[in-house]
Write an enzyme that holds these catalytic residues in place. Sequence first.
Site, mmCIF file in Angstrom:
data_model
loop_
_atom_site.group_PDB
_atom_site.id
_atom_site.type_symbol
_atom_site.label_atom_id
_atom_site.label_comp_id
_atom_site.label_asym_id
_atom_site.label_seq_id
_atom_site.Cartn_x
_atom_site.Cartn_y
_atom_site.Cartn_z
ATOM 1 N N ASN A 117 0.834 -1.192 0.000
ATOM 2 C CA ASN A 117 0.000 0.000 0.000
ATOM 3 C C ASN A 117 0.879 1.256 0.000
ATOM 4 O O ASN A 117 0.426 2.344 0.298
ATOM 5 C CB ASN A 117 -0.917 -0.027 1.225
ATOM 6 C CG ASN A 117 -2.070 0.947 1.059
ATOM 7 O OD1 ASN A 117 -2.387 1.384 -0.047
ATOM 8 N ND2 ASN A 117 -2.680 1.319 2.171
ATOM 9 N N TRP A 562 -6.869 -3.941 3.608
ATOM 10 C CA TRP A 562 -6.453 -2.718 4.301
ATOM 11 C C TRP A 562 -6.269 -2.908 5.801
ATOM 12 O O TRP A 562 -6.285 -1.966 6.569
ATOM 13 C CB TRP A 562 -7.446 -1.580 3.991
ATOM 14 C CG TRP A 562 -7.345 -1.147 2.550
ATOM 15 C CD1 TRP A 562 -6.382 -1.527 1.650
ATOM 16 C CD2 TRP A 562 -8.205 -0.254 1.834
ATOM 17 N NE1 TRP A 562 -6.602 -0.935 0.430
ATOM 18 C CE2 TRP A 562 -7.715 -0.152 0.515
ATOM 19 C CE3 TRP A 562 -9.349 0.460 2.184
ATOM 20 C CZ2 TRP A 562 -8.330 0.640 -0.457
ATOM 21 C CZ3 TRP A 562 -9.961 1.254 1.218
ATOM 22 C CH2 TRP A 562 -9.455 1.342 -0.086
ATOM 23 N N CYS A 645 -12.408 1.297 -7.268
ATOM 24 C CA CYS A 645 -11.665 2.489 -7.696
ATOM 25 C C CYS A 645 -10.180 2.269 -7.470
ATOM 26 O O CYS A 645 -9.768 1.195 -7.060
ATOM 27 C CB CYS A 645 -12.146 3.716 -6.928
ATOM 28 S SG CYS A 645 -12.123 3.528 -5.148
ATOM 29 N N HIS A 696 -11.765 13.681 -7.511
ATOM 30 C CA HIS A 696 -10.506 14.075 -6.874
ATOM 31 C C HIS A 696 -10.212 15.553 -7.075
ATOM 32 O O HIS A 696 -9.304 16.104 -6.461
ATOM 33 C CB HIS A 696 -9.356 13.212 -7.391
ATOM 34 C CG HIS A 696 -9.578 11.758 -7.105
ATOM 35 N ND1 HIS A 696 -10.168 10.913 -8.021
ATOM 36 C CD2 HIS A 696 -9.353 11.021 -5.993
ATOM 37 C CE1 HIS A 696 -10.268 9.710 -7.471
ATOM 38 N NE2 HIS A 696 -9.789 9.754 -6.248
HETATM 39 N N1 GLN Z 1 -18.623 4.209 -0.003
HETATM 40 C C1 GLN Z 1 -17.315 4.783 0.112
HETATM 41 C C2 GLN Z 1 -17.397 6.288 -0.036
HETATM 42 O O1 GLN Z 1 -18.264 6.740 -0.735
HETATM 43 C C3 GLN Z 1 -16.379 4.252 -0.943
HETATM 44 C C4 GLN Z 1 -14.981 4.768 -0.776
HETATM 45 C C5 GLN Z 1 -14.001 4.179 -1.742
HETATM 46 O O2 GLN Z 1 -14.363 3.729 -2.779
HETATM 47 N N2 GLN Z 1 -12.757 4.209 -1.457
HETATM 48 O O3 GLN Z 1 -16.594 7.024 0.512
HETATM 49 ZN ZN ZN Z 2 -14.070 4.689 -4.719
#
Ligand code: GLN
Ligand code: ZN
Length: 796
Positions: A117, A562, A645, A696
Amino acid sequence: MARTHIAGFPRIGAQRELKFAQEAFWRGETDEASLRQVAAGLRQHHWQLQAQAGLDSVAVGDFAYYDQVLGLSALLGALPARFGFDPKQLTLAQYFELARGNKAQPAMEMTKWFDTNYHYLVPELGPDTRFDGGVDWFFDEVEEALALGLNAKPVLIGPLTYLCLSKTHVDGFDRLSLLPGLAAAYGRILSRLRARGIEWVQIDEPALCLDLEPAWLDAYDAAYAELARSGVKLLLATYFDSAADHAARAAALPVQGFHIDLVRAPQQLDAWRKVLPAGAVLSAGVIDGRNIWRTDLRRALSMLAPLHAELGERLWVAPSCSLLHVPVSLEAERKLDAEIKTWLAFATEKLAEVSVLARALNEGETAVAAGLAAADTALASRRGSRRVVNQQVQARVAALSAAMAERKSPFPIRIERQREALQLPALPTTTIGSFPQTPAIRQTRAAYRRGDIGALDYLQRIRGEIETAVRKQEALGLDVLVHGEAERNDMVEYFGEQLCGYTFTENGWVQSYGSRCVKPPVIYGDVYRPEPMTVETTRYAQSLTDRPMKGMLTGPVTMLQWSFVRDDQPRATTTLQLALAIRDEVSDLEQAGIRIIQIDEPALREGLPLRKGDWGAAYLDWAVHAFKISAASVADETQIHTHMCYAEFNDILPAIAALDADVITIETSRSAMELLEGFGEFDYPNEIGPGVYDIHSPRVPSVEAITHLLQRACEVIPPQRLWVNPDCGLKTRAWPETEAALANMVAAARSLREQIGKDSATTWQRTTRSAGLGGRAAHHGAAHAAGCADCASQAA
Ligand code: GLN
Ligand code: ZN
């Protein structure tokens, strides 16, 4: 006499001193000199820890002001020309601009360091790249260590790995053509070290654990010949997996020693022993550099003893890889359960373990009787602890059947029932889960944690935030709502705190990138859910609105990925335990009337083994199974979403499809089209919401931009299977830009719906059906043609 060393130590400091110094410098509160002073203090302290533990050398060059790969680029002078910096005059401020971007230039690309990570800055190389040398910071650090009278073992990422991890933006450019120049640069660096009296240099080549093309391997023989000319002794280090495939070849290189990872890949030992040249050093990585458990010293000794008998002082004892991936010290953990604390070893404690092992070999076990006994006691306590084993959980995992991973009906049947039940418009709009985490929300959570406000007060305030989020979503006209996750600090921690088998550290920080650190929770025992975790919150949120409220859960694979995980049972088993806990939550949400449940799996791709050949059996098979176990209990009418993601997904599409989620929402900010084409090509069977804007950035996307993206999405995904959503959660954004962006998103979806609506309702129905039944046929259906300006002409 076995010798001792480490491949590297965490650089951030036990109290994240480096982070705070970096950030103060970035804010302009301090100057370069004071940042350098903090850094020098940390380096010195970390070397002292290694020396005090009795290690035979200290690792130098493992420090970085931001990232060690960027540090190497700065040392080589190989900076992206687009910044216009003089590599030899690079200032710290400019170095940070490379890492973080500036007004004129986006930052260098950042990506994950192998399967960790930790994120490194990708070298940007091209035909004009020169390795004529850059700043001398690395040499300055070597001087610092020498001035302290320490036996400095400099550490450098090797040329194979550096080139392998680099990227070029020049089409058709062969990075391998840079190797001769790169090798010559390494030669100069090593000669300079040799001239300073350095005996050993560690050259890290974890790339040898990847799938490598033969041409790349071939090129390396010549490169290492160049490195060897310096006369300094080279320890070729591999870690994170087995490098046995390349053992014979590596053994023929003109290097004097090899470090291998015997925690991740103990099976590679035989291959290396067979080929180890006479006189060469073998550095045995027997202490886990990736995890936080105290080492089973007896077991390590039984592996080391025969090696020691054979190799004597040519055996080096070490952690498996750099300790960068574990927290600095257990010392500051005051709240951790006293028994569990004895089971753990962070970086500083691992130094002591290295030392005990070597002394046991060199002086006999009685010399370190106390150290071994302490390890034995801790291990026995961990093995026998009722905190660890829960028979009911074990029995439940053992009783899992294949059928429990399958939904009642196949997707085409389910989706019809869901459409019937949910009555959503075409191109339904939704978000990924979190809404802006305002200062007020953070303060509320902090106040509750500190005990400044009581449970009732806290509940009321969180409910207030949920209501705000619901009203805003209704006003925006979103179709499927979320509660906003105001009560969640972190998507793993929030669930970990409510599950048995998890614990949390106060200071267990690990660098993720730059100044950013993460504090992974620790899974120490069988995981189960003592009581529902999200049901009350979600039920409350649903009570506020007639529109469907999505339940929000973190998936089993991401929970695993994680966290620091158990090393006393297979990862697959731990994941199944997590899956069962989530399965129970899913059932309870369904019982509470929640009709759509999202199970986030952003970390699915991160768990992939380094070699493609291992992807299926060693990981994806059980990871997919665990997700399905978590999701499959529900009725056909209940819609399961997942979200992913932070990664490229095109190479694991079959696994993503195998999850059999009814809907996937997915980040596309890197390249929306590339991702969509991948899904189109593969003929992804279920519904999909490609992120239509990048969360972002605070930039508000225009209606036109979103419409355009949606139209292009329609080219590869039948529109009746398309959802409309941002590409990730919105917690890092502020409300004004969030509302503006979502308003545009809803407007884009509506306008496209209208275009589709021009088509007759019956056609839409028909296409919906055929789409449900599969794939490509529906792609060129009438609704698609009508909805997509881009291909209307084709269809006509
Ligand atoms: N459900 C989470 C959010 O909306 C998803 C976060 C993520 O994909 N890292 O923050
Ligand atoms: Zn995400």
